[in-house]
Design a protein around this motif. Structure first.
Motif, PDB file in Angstrom:
ATOM      1  N   VAL A 175       1.031  -1.150  -0.029  1.00 16.67           N
ATOM      2  CA  VAL A 175      -0.023  -0.064   0.090  1.00 16.67           C
ATOM      3  C   VAL A 175       0.786   1.429   0.053  1.00 16.67           C
ATOM      4  N   GLU A 176       2.012   1.254   0.832  1.00 19.84           N
ATOM      5  CA  GLU A 176       2.885   2.416   0.995  1.00 19.84           C
ATOM      6  C   GLU A 176       3.518   2.855  -0.573  1.00 19.84           C
ATOM      7  N   GLN A 177       3.930   1.613  -1.172  1.00 15.47           N
ATOM      8  CA  GLN A 177       4.480   1.857  -2.456  1.00 15.47           C
ATOM      9  C   GLN A 177       3.522   2.343  -3.329  1.00 15.47           C
ATOM     10  N   ALA A 178       2.344   1.926  -3.528  1.00 16.29           N
ATOM     11  CA  ALA A 178       1.236   2.247  -4.290  1.00 16.29           C
ATOM     12  C   ALA A 178       0.996   4.022  -4.194  1.00 16.29           C
ATOM     13  N   ALA A 179       0.832   4.174  -3.015  1.00 18.97           N
ATOM     14  CA  ALA A 179       0.544   5.339  -2.599  1.00 18.97           C
ATOM     15  C   ALA A 179       1.729   6.475  -2.887  1.00 18.97           C
ATOM     16  N   LYS A 180       2.825   6.010  -2.747  1.00 14.84           N
ATOM     17  CA  LYS A 180       4.072   6.870  -2.867  1.00 14.84           C
ATOM     18  C   LYS A 180       4.020   6.932  -4.410  1.00 14.84           C
ATOM     19  N   ARG A 181       4.175   6.040  -5.255  1.00 15.51           N
ATOM     20  CA  ARG A 181       4.068   6.124  -6.689  1.00 15.51           C
ATOM     21  C   ARG A 181       2.864   6.998  -7.368  1.00 15.51           C
ATOM     22  N   ALA A 182       1.834   6.960  -6.718  1.00 11.38           N
ATOM     23  CA  ALA A 182       0.416   7.661  -7.296  1.00 11.38           C
ATOM     24  C   ALA A 182       0.879   9.079  -6.900  1.00 11.38           C
ATOM     25  N   ARG A 183       1.583   9.362  -5.713  1.00 11.44           N
ATOM     26  CA  ARG A 183       1.565  10.908  -5.353  1.00 11.44           C
ATOM     27  C   ARG A 183       2.790  11.444  -5.997  1.00 11.44           C
ATOM     28  N   ALA A 184       3.815  10.621  -6.410  1.00  4.71           N
ATOM     29  CA  ALA A 184       4.972  11.260  -7.031  1.00  4.71           C
ATOM     30  C   ALA A 184       4.247  11.644  -8.348  1.00  4.71           C
ATOM     31  N   LEU A 185       3.260  11.499  -8.912  1.00  2.00           N
ATOM     32  CA  LEU A 185       2.636  11.945 -10.246  1.00  2.00           C
ATOM     33  C   LEU A 185       1.395  13.149  -9.818  1.00  2.00           C
ATOM     34  N   ASN A 186       1.085  12.999  -8.657  1.00  6.54           N
ATOM     35  CA  ASN A 186      -0.059  13.938  -8.260  1.00  6.54           C
ATOM     36  C   ASN A 186      -0.120  14.062  -6.772  1.00  6.54           C
ATOM     37  N   ASP A 187       0.439  15.135  -6.279  1.00  6.93           N
ATOM     38  CA  ASP A 187       0.873  15.221  -4.724  1.00  6.93           C
ATOM     39  C   ASP A 187      -0.567  15.784  -4.208  1.00  6.93           C
ATOM     40  N   ASP A 188      -1.403  16.189  -5.027  1.00  8.58           N
ATOM     41  CA  ASP A 188      -2.894  16.701  -4.300  1.00  8.58           C
ATOM     42  C   ASP A 188      -3.810  15.571  -4.286  1.00  8.58           C
ATOM     43  N   LEU A 189      -3.431  14.361  -4.802  1.00  7.02           N
ATOM     44  CA  LEU A 189      -4.508  13.099  -4.896  1.00  7.02           C
ATOM     45  C   LEU A 189      -4.935  12.622  -3.425  1.00  7.02           C
ATOM     46  N   ALA A 190      -6.180  12.645  -3.233  1.00  2.00           N
ATOM     47  CA  ALA A 190      -6.971  12.277  -2.075  1.00  2.00           C
ATOM     48  C   ALA A 190      -6.852  10.811  -2.118  1.00  2.00           C
ATOM     49  N   LEU A 191      -6.467   9.883  -1.130  1.00  2.00           N
ATOM     50  CA  LEU A 191      -6.167   8.536  -1.102  1.00  2.00           C
ATOM     51  C   LEU A 191      -7.128   8.079  -0.060  1.00  2.00           C
ATOM     52  N   PHE A 192      -7.791   6.832  -0.531  1.00  2.00           N
ATOM     53  CA  PHE A 192      -8.805   6.198   0.367  1.00  2.00           C
ATOM     54  C   PHE A 192      -8.477   4.635   0.390  1.00  2.00           C
ATOM     55  N   GLU A 193      -8.245   3.862   1.366  1.00  2.00           N
ATOM     56  CA  GLU A 193      -8.185   2.675   1.412  1.00  2.00           C
ATOM     57  C   GLU A 193      -9.388   2.207   2.041  1.00  2.00           C
ATOM     58  N   VAL A 194      -9.968   0.999   1.279  1.00  2.00           N
ATOM     59  CA  VAL A 194     -11.516   0.832   1.282  1.00  2.00           C
ATOM     60  C   VAL A 194     -11.587  -0.697   1.171  1.00  2.00           C
ATOM     61  N   SER A 195     -12.732  -1.349   1.607  1.00  2.00           N
ATOM     62  CA  SER A 195     -13.136  -2.615   1.323  1.00  2.00           C
ATOM     63  C   SER A 195     -14.699  -2.617   1.156  1.00  2.00           C
ATOM     64  N   CYS A 196     -15.162  -2.878   0.059  1.00  3.17           N
ATOM     65  CA  CYS A 196     -16.533  -2.977  -0.131  1.00  3.17           C
ATOM     66  C   CYS A 196     -17.142  -3.942   0.479  1.00  3.17           C
ATOM     67  N   ARG A 197     -16.322  -5.062   0.749  1.00  3.77           N
ATOM     68  CA  ARG A 197     -17.273  -6.081   1.251  1.00  3.77           C
ATOM     69  C   ARG A 197     -17.372  -6.068   2.731  1.00  3.77           C
ATOM     70  N   ASP A 198     -16.400  -5.457   3.594  1.00  6.24           N
ATOM     71  CA  ASP A 198     -16.608  -5.275   5.006  1.00  6.24           C
ATOM     72  C   ASP A 198     -16.790  -3.793   5.406  1.00  6.24           C
ATOM     73  N   GLY A 199     -16.556  -2.917   4.612  1.00  6.78           N
ATOM     74  CA  GLY A 199     -16.961  -1.612   4.743  1.00  6.78           C
ATOM     75  C   GLY A 199     -15.925  -0.667   5.215  1.00  6.78           C
ATOM     76  N   ARG A 200     -14.733  -1.259   5.376  1.00  8.89           N
ATOM     77  CA  ARG A 200     -13.497  -0.497   5.889  1.00  8.89           C
ATOM     78  C   ARG A 200     -13.196   0.692   5.323  1.00  8.89           C
ATOM     79  N   GLY A 201     -12.878   1.957   5.881  1.00  8.42           N
ATOM     80  CA  GLY A 201     -12.682   3.129   4.884  1.00  8.42           C
ATOM     81  C   GLY A 201     -13.601   3.851   4.108  1.00  8.42           C
TER      82      GLY A 201
END
Length: 220
Positions: A175-201
């Protein structure tokens, strides 16, 4: 010879998208364009969102698929309005398709319109559909290097949803690497870690929707 043709197609699409954007602005409708690979969970996210916020917002969905109306039927089962667009093998929705779908929706009485684009990380990014924001979905069953492989989506998206986080113990996804790579392209990106199965996030995602909807209403 192909370059002028492609440019003309995109310019015509952008003109139509500008007309759509003005109509959505007049009515104060927040429009979000959901883009991901097939199977990342766009429809599951919409099902949860529509059910959980159905008493708070008036919402509708434009569904894009090469074939079938399976996702539209799933969305309609929540009680929300849904319009299916079949692209007959096409890899994206465009502004003209969205305009045609509006004939079946009461836009004047909507708060949020979701566009669930065709599952593809390349073509849908190129075509403006009059949305306020592109939303990128990335499931943890995919590689955490997707932002590097498909950078344009992550540069243009306003938010990134990392979905299926309930599967993290069973998959090789950082997760940390995915977020780091995405924000290296767009530092204003809102990021949400979710599960639609159990509702977390999901509450953080809903809070973002409320904020975005409030801003759009204020500009109407």
């Amino acid at each position: 010879m192909e370059i002028p043709v492609v440019r003309n197609i995109l310019e015509a699409n952008d003109r139509m998208a500008a007309r759509l954007r003005e109509e959505f602005r007049r009515h104060g409708v927040l429009v979000l364009n959901l883009i991901s690979s097939p199977g990342s969970g766009k429809t599951s996210l919409l099902e949860r969102t529509l059910r959980d916020l159905g008493k708070e917002f008036r919402m509708a969905v434009i569904e894009g698929d090469p074939q079938t109306d399976n996702d539209a039927r799933r969305v309609a089962a929540t009680g929300a309005s849904a319009v299916q667009i079949n692209t007959d093998g096409g890899c994206h929705l465009d502004s003209n398709m969205v305009l045609a779908a509006l004939d079946s929706l009461d836009v004047e009485h909507l708060d949020i319109l979701f566009i669930e684009n065709v599952g593809n990380l390349v073509c849908p990014v190129e075509f403006d559909c009059g949305e306020d924001a592109k939303i990128a979905l990335l499931s943890v069953t995919e590689g955490d290097d997707k932002p590097e492989k498909y950078p344009q989506l992550f540069r243009l998206a306003r938010a990134l949803i990392l979905n299926k986080t309930d599967l993290l113990p069973y998959v090789d996804f950082n997760v940390e690497q995915a977020a780091k790579r995405a924000r290296a392209l767009n530092d204003d990106l809102a990021l949400f870690e979710v599960s639609c199965r159990d509702g977390r996030g999901l509450e953080a995602w809903y809070a973002w929707l409320r904020e975005m909807c409030g801003r759009k209403r204020a500009k109407a």
